[in-house]
Design a protein around this motif. Structure first.
Motif, short mmCIF file in Angstrom:
data_model
loop_
_atom_site.label_atom_id
_atom_site.label_comp_id
_atom_site.label_asym_id
_atom_site.label_seq_id
_atom_site.Cartn_x
_atom_site.Cartn_y
_atom_site.Cartn_z
N SER A 171 0.83 -1.21 0.00
CA SER A 171 0.00 0.00 0.00
C SER A 171 0.87 1.26 0.00
O SER A 171 1.89 1.32 0.68
CB SER A 171 -0.90 0.01 1.23
N LEU A 172 0.43 2.26 -0.75
CA LEU A 172 1.13 3.54 -0.76
C LEU A 172 0.92 4.28 0.55
O LEU A 172 1.77 5.07 0.97
CB LEU A 172 0.64 4.39 -1.93
N HIS A 173 -0.22 4.03 1.19
CA HIS A 173 -0.51 4.60 2.51
C HIS A 173 -1.71 3.85 3.06
O HIS A 173 -2.70 3.68 2.36
CB HIS A 173 -0.83 6.10 2.39
N ASP A 174 -1.65 3.43 4.30
CA ASP A 174 -2.74 2.65 4.88
C ASP A 174 -2.76 2.85 6.38
O ASP A 174 -1.71 2.95 7.01
CB ASP A 174 -2.56 1.16 4.57
N GLY A 175 -3.99 2.88 6.93
CA GLY A 175 -4.10 3.02 8.37
C GLY A 175 -3.50 1.82 9.09
O GLY A 175 -2.65 1.95 9.95
N MET A 176 -3.95 0.61 8.72
CA MET A 176 -3.40 -0.61 9.30
C MET A 176 -3.06 -1.61 8.21
O MET A 176 -1.94 -2.01 8.02
CB MET A 176 -4.39 -1.22 10.29
N ASN A 177 -4.05 -2.05 7.45
CA ASN A 177 -4.02 -3.11 6.45
C ASN A 177 -4.06 -4.48 7.14
O ASN A 177 -3.03 -5.05 7.54
CB ASN A 177 -2.81 -3.04 5.52
N LEU A 178 -5.28 -5.00 7.26
CA LEU A 178 -5.49 -6.28 7.94
C LEU A 178 -5.14 -7.47 7.08
O LEU A 178 -5.05 -8.59 7.58
CB LEU A 178 -6.95 -6.37 8.40
N VAL A 179 -4.95 -7.27 5.75
CA VAL A 179 -4.55 -8.39 4.89
C VAL A 179 -3.24 -8.99 5.38
O VAL A 179 -3.07 -10.22 5.40
CB VAL A 179 -4.43 -7.93 3.43
N ALA A 180 -2.31 -8.13 5.79
CA ALA A 180 -1.02 -8.63 6.29
C ALA A 180 -1.23 -9.55 7.49
O ALA A 180 -0.60 -10.62 7.60
CB ALA A 180 -0.13 -7.45 6.67
N LYS A 181 -2.12 -9.16 8.40
CA LYS A 181 -2.37 -9.98 9.59
C LYS A 181 -3.16 -11.24 9.24
O LYS A 181 -2.95 -12.30 9.84
CB LYS A 181 -3.10 -9.16 10.64
N GLU A 182 -4.06 -11.15 8.27
CA GLU A 182 -4.81 -12.33 7.84
C GLU A 182 -3.87 -13.37 7.23
O GLU A 182 -4.02 -14.58 7.48
CB GLU A 182 -5.87 -11.94 6.82
N PHE A 183 -2.91 -12.94 6.44
CA PHE A 183 -1.94 -13.87 5.84
C PHE A 183 -1.13 -14.58 6.93
O PHE A 183 -0.96 -15.80 6.90
CB PHE A 183 -1.01 -13.11 4.89
N VAL A 184 -0.67 -13.81 7.90
CA VAL A 184 0.11 -14.39 9.00
C VAL A 184 -0.73 -15.38 9.79
O VAL A 184 -0.28 -16.49 10.11
CB VAL A 184 0.64 -13.26 9.91
N ALA A 185 -1.98 -15.03 10.08
CA ALA A 185 -2.84 -15.92 10.85
C ALA A 185 -3.14 -17.21 10.11
O ALA A 185 -3.32 -18.27 10.73
CB ALA A 185 -4.15 -15.20 11.20
N ALA A 186 -3.17 -17.15 8.79
CA ALA A 186 -3.51 -18.34 7.99
C ALA A 186 -2.36 -19.33 7.90
O ALA A 186 -2.58 -20.51 7.59
CB ALA A 186 -3.94 -17.93 6.58
N ARG A 187 -1.12 -18.88 8.17
CA ARG A 187 0.04 -19.75 7.96
C ARG A 187 0.38 -20.56 9.20
O ARG A 187 1.35 -20.31 9.91
CB ARG A 187 1.24 -18.92 7.51
#
Length: 757
Positions: free
Chosen positions: A647-663
């Motif tokens: 992301s060029l700018h993001d408040g948090m971005n939960l996709v990153a945390k979703e990927f980590v949780a899935a692994r």
């Protein structure tokens, strides 16, 4: 209610089985009768007509034959007549059938070959026909066949009438029997069950209830006595468990249950009122049926546990085309549908209001302004007026909901409602009001281009607490207030003092509900699939798989990401034919031209890169442009070697945390933009500048060459962070601070430090 439904269902099922069985028998008998009658009448007509036609076959009397078939072809239910020679070629055909039977049907050919009369039901055009074939032997030798085509649709119509009549009888019978059964149940059981349910509910809430509160004559009184003893035992065990947890220093992970207990103690039985633009449940029409959908939203995922834990009220825009059909007279609805735990209060907006407030000022103005993604914000006076009007409309609805509630707790969500805190606070100064800003807050110079910055800041500072994802955004907000408004900034407390009010500004990094068992709520268990199996669904083969999951938004850096992948393939050509990037992209805000242009640009860039590199059944980029379920997305998370969040700018971005949780396998590498809030927590990701194409290319190369052991160490540390700092902890911290802010101010007022409001 469930017992009643089961009984009614059993009655309806039994009656249905009986009616269907008898109807099948009746239909079968009626079909046999009708077909037998049709066969007899057709045979008699064929025999009579055959005596006239037979002498003319093979004699060259085509015109006369045609007159005969035309004469007989217009009788009731007789669709037409045809005469064929021994090869199946027509000698004469009723004009209305020429287009359909220019070539003899198969049954005619077989009858001529076998030299016997036959009858068969076939479909000709869009009609069901009974075809009767009579071989013609003018000189004791077969010379052709007379074929009669009877319209058999009336038989199907008659059978349908039987089904419809019996179905109506079924409804009447089922209704009468069900009403009788319900009356008996209501008279004898429901009253006792309702009293028992209310009694257990009070017991569950911790109230002291004795079994004697039920009538001695109540059918369930013996059960109530036993439940009382069980409740006392469970309460004692629960108290002991809470004491042990407190002694251990509160090291246990936050869960929905612990959040509920925590909020119950903090709110002391008072409800919470949550306000957002998006609603947690949307009702839409599917033909004559109404479906209830859960929107794909991180905000919904994060906030629903809060409402479910404290029996609160969620106030939101009713956006579904069937939303107004399921609410009560006060526009309220209990949700979730399966197990209601809180109230959804819907607010109705006109198309003009939605266009001006949501698509206009909020998403063409504030969204690009706060994200600093080099998309120029658009500010229109009309949009601003709609924004003010909608904020005022939500304020009026909220104030109505707050009537009769002492010191209510109001939690406002996001940039759609910057004016709302002040509007509520002016009318209800006793309310605890907080607003959580889910997107970044820019520096004062960037925010200063907004023509109505003073009004927005004044509205937000009506809140007791303002929350952002990270401290950097809090600092930017305080600096903006310091430059724009007459106020006193207390940097040691991160607070703004204006007149007799104080607003605290704090970071609350949002997260997800970490699921160790890999179960996606409502969608079952997600079984892993190999990357080969996933890619083969799209006809692609690759050894390495990278994935990106985004809304198709200009803040997500998608064009820069695609160019980084192109540079990676240029710089490291050995990965050509081996590496495929899958973009799971959900179309978003397609009413806005910038988003339409962005989607077109992404498609064009993907096509250009694929055209340049693809070979055989491999291509470097696979763009999946549609909305995907959580289950579908987790399949890609689990199979990917790399996840790109640039992301060029993001408040948090939960996709990153979703990927980590899935692994759960502790494999895979996260490439994460340093301009996301998540980069402050997930330090073991490969942090990149999303504008630096070379750095993205090198990060992909480093990720694909990272040793399995190092991947496991990095992923394990990130998973520990996401597990510990989950969404339930976020909600607990936010509500706790909101409640404590008001408590501190009340104590200060009592001490004479500040005047009461």
């Amino acid at each position: 209610m469930r017992i009643t439904l089961r009984l009614v269902l059993a009655i309806v099922t039994t009656v249905s089985v009986i009616v269907v069985a008898f109807t099948l028998l009746q239909v079968r008998q009626e079909r046999q009768r009708q077909m037998g009658d049709l066969e007899r009448r057709t045979a008699l007509l064929a025999e009579s007509l055959g005596e006239t036609v037979e002498p003319l076959v093979g004699q060259g009397h085509s015109a006369r034959l045609q007159r005969i078939v035309e004469k007989f072809g217009n009788r009731e239910r007789l669709a037409g007549v045809a005469v064929y020679d021994t090869k199946g070629l027509p000698l004469a055909v009723t004009q209305t059938l020429v287009a359909h039977v220019a070539t003899a049907p198969k049954s005619v050919i077989e009858a001529i070959a076998a030299d016997r009369e036959t009858g068969d039901v076939i479909t000709i055009g869009d009609k069901l026909m009974y075809v009767y074939v009579l071989p013609l032997r003018p000189e004791a030798q077969i010379a052709g066949a007379l074929t009669l085509f009877h319209d058999a649709n009336y038989i199907q119509h008659r059978l349908r009438q039987i089904w419809q009549t019996n179905f109506l009888r079924l409804l009447v019978q089922a209704l009468l029997i069900s009403l009788t059964a319900l009356f008996v149940i209501r008279w004898t059981l429901i009253g006792s069950i309702a009293r028992m349910a209310e009694w257990i509910k009070r017991l569950r809430k911790g109230e002291v209830v004795d079994a004697s509160s039920l009538s001695r004559k109540d059918l369930l009184n013996p059960l109530a006595t036993e439940v009382t003893h069980l409740a006392k035992s469970l309460s004692a065990a629960k108290a002991a468990a809470e004491e042990i947890k407190l002694r251990q220093g509160g090291e246990a992970l936050w869960t929905p249950r612990s959040l509920k207990e925590h909020l119950r103690s903090k709110l002391q039985g008072r409800p919470i009122f949550l306000i957002s633009n998006r609603e947690p449940y949307i009702h839409v029409k599917r033909g004559k049926q109404i479906d209830c959908l859960v929107p794909a939203s991180g905000l919904v995922t994060a906030l629903e546990p809060v409402l479910a834990a404290c029996e609160g009220t969620w106030i939101a825009h009713g956006s579904g085309d069937a939303d107004s059909l399921v609410v009560d007279d006060a526009d309220r609805l209990r949700v979730p549908p399966a197990e209601p735990k809180y109230t959804l209060r819907r607010v109705w907006l006109t198309k003009a209001e939605e266009k001006g407030y949501y698509y206009g000022f909020a998403n063409e103005g504030l969204w690009p302004l706060c994200h600093i993604a080099h998309t120029r914000p658009v500010f229109r006076a009309d949009d601003w007026q709609y924004y003010r009007d909608v904020n005022d409309k939500f304020a009026q609805v909220t104030l109505t909901e707050l009537e009769g509630v002492e010191e209510p707790c109001v939690l406002i969500q996001d940039y759609h409602f910057a004016l709302l805190p002040r509007l509520i606070k002016e009318r209800r100064p006793d309310a605890r009001v907080g607003i959580f800003w889910h997107i970044p807050w820019p520096n004062p110079e960037s925010f200063g281009i907004c023509p109505w910055q003073r009004e927005l800041l004044h509205g937000m500072l009506g809140a007791d607490l303002i929350g952002f994802h990270i401290q950097f955004h809090c600092n930017n907000f305080l600096e903006t207030v310091d430059r724009v408004l007459e106020s006193r900034i207390e940097w040691e407390h991160f607070a703004v003092r204006r007149g007799n009010s104080t607003t605290y500004v704090k970071p609350f990094p949002i997260s997800i509900a970490f699921l160790d068992d890999s179960a996606v709520p409502g969608e079952g268990t997600v079984e892993p699939r190999s990357k080969d199996a996933l890619l083969m669904e799209f006809g692609v083969r690759a050894h390495y798989l990278a994935v990106g999951v985004d809304r198709l938004d200009y803040t997500k850096g998608l064009l820069e990401r695609l160019r980084g992948i192109e540079r990676f393939l240029e710089k490291y050509p050995k990965f050509q034919g081996e590496f495929t990037f899958v973009e799971v992209g959900a179309p978003s805000r397609t009413h806005i031209k910038q988003y339409q242009d962005l989607i077109a640009a992404i498609e064009a860039e993907s096509d250009r890169i694929n055209w340049r590199f693809q070979n055989g059944n491999w291509k470097p980029i696979l763009l999946l442009k549609r909305h995907h379920t959580s289950k579908e997305i987790r399949l890609f998370y689990k199979a990917a070697d790399v996840c790109l969040v640039t992301s060029l700018h993001d408040g948090m971005n939960l996709v990153a945390k979703e990927f980590v949780a899935a692994r759960e396998d502790e494999q895979g590498v996260l490439i994460l933009s340093r301009f996301t809030g998540a980069s402050r927590e997930l330090c073991d990701a490969l942090i990149v500048n999303p504008y630096d194409i070379e750095e993205i290319a090198d990060a992909i190369y480093a990720a694909l060459n990272m040793a399995k052991g190092e991947q496991a160490v990095r992923m394990r540390r990130m998973r520990d962070i996401v597990r510990e700092r989950n969404v339930y902890r976020w909600a607990a911290d936010l509500i706790t601070d909101l409640v404590q802010v008001r408590v501190e101010e009340s104590q200060a007022s009592i001490a004479g430090i500040r005047k009461p409001r």
